[in-house]
Design a protein around this motif. Structure first.
Motif: not given
Length: 201
Positions: A13, A97, A101, A132, A135, A145, A154, A157, A161
Motif C-alpha cells: 500500500s 475508510w 480496511i 466486503l 464495500v 472509495l 484505494d 483496499l 483484497t
C-alpha cells in the motif's frame, strides 16, 4: 526515505503511494519470515514490532503503521490529491475508510495466513465476505472509495483484497469490487510498485 517492505504484504500500500506521489525513496526488503534484511541485519533492531511497513526518513525518524504512513506520504505531495486536505470532512471520510480496511478487512485475513483451525479460518472468511459486501455497496456508481479521485485508501483496499485468491476468499461475486480492482491494478504506479516487489513481470 526508506520503505521497509515484504513482497505482497500490506507494505504494498505505501509502496503504491510512493510511486503515485513521485517521491524519491529506497525500498528495503525485510522478510516477514526470517525478520532479517538482505545483509543479515536483524529487522527487530530497526522495528521492534518486527513487521512491515516501516518508513524511515532521511533524518532517522521512523513511522509505523500503513494508514499513518500513507497519509504522511500523501501530505508530502498534496498536488497529487492522494488524500483530501487535513481538517476537511473528506479527510475524515478517508480516515474512516483506512480504519475500516485495517480493522475489519486486513485484520480478519490474519488467521488465514497462520496455523489456525479450519473453524477459525472459515469464520474469518465469513467476516471478510460480510465486510466486503458493505464495500461492494459503497462502490456502486463510483470509481474509487471517495468518488472519482484515487486516494491512499484505494491503495490499501487493493492491497488487502489481493490476498483473497491466496487464502480461499471468493470475491468473484462482487462486480463493483472487481471493476475497482481492475481499475486500480491498471494504474501505472500500481504496476510499477508490483513489479518492484516481484509480484508481476
Amino acid at each position: 526515505m526508506k520503505l521497509y517492505y515484504s513482497p505482497g504484504a500490506c507494505s504494498l500500500s505505501p509502496h503504491i503511494v510512493l510511486q503515485e506521489a513521485g517521491l524519491k525513496y529506497e525500498p528495503v526488503l525485510a522478510s516477514t519470515k526470517s525478520h532479517k534484511l538482505k545483509d543479515g541485519t536483524d529487522f527487530y533492531t530497526i522495528n521492534p514490532l518486527g513487521y512491515v511497513p516501516l518508513l524511515e526518513l532521511d533524518d532517522g525518524k521512523r513511522l509505523h503503521e500503513g494508514p499513518a504512513i500513507v497519509q504522511y506520504l500523501a501530505d508530502l505531495a498534496p498536488e497529487k490529491k492522494l488524500a483530501p486536505a487535513n481538517g476537511t470532512w473528506e479527510r475524515y471520510k478517508l480516515q474512516e475508510w483506512l480504519t475500516f480496511i485495517g480493522t475489519e478487512i486486513h485484520k480478519n485475513f490474519g488467521p488465514l495466513f497462520g496455523s489456525a483451525s479450519d473453524d477459525v479460518k472459515n469464520g474469518a472468511r465469513d467476516k471478510i465476505i460480510g465486510r466486503l459486501q458493505y464495500v461492494e455497496s459503497e462502490l456502486a456508481g463510483k470509481q474509487y472509495l471517495l468518488g472519482d479521485q484515487f486516494t491512499v485508501a484505494d491503495a490499501y483496499l487493493f492491497t488487502v483484497t489481493n490476498w483473497a485468491a491466496l487464502t480461499g476468499v471468493d470475491i468473484s461475486g462482487f462486480a463493483n469490487l472487481g471493476q475497482f480492482r481492475a481499475r486500480v491494478g491498471a494504474r501505472p504506479a500500481v504496476i510499477e510498485a508490483m513489479k518492484a516487489e516481484g509480484l508481476i513481470k
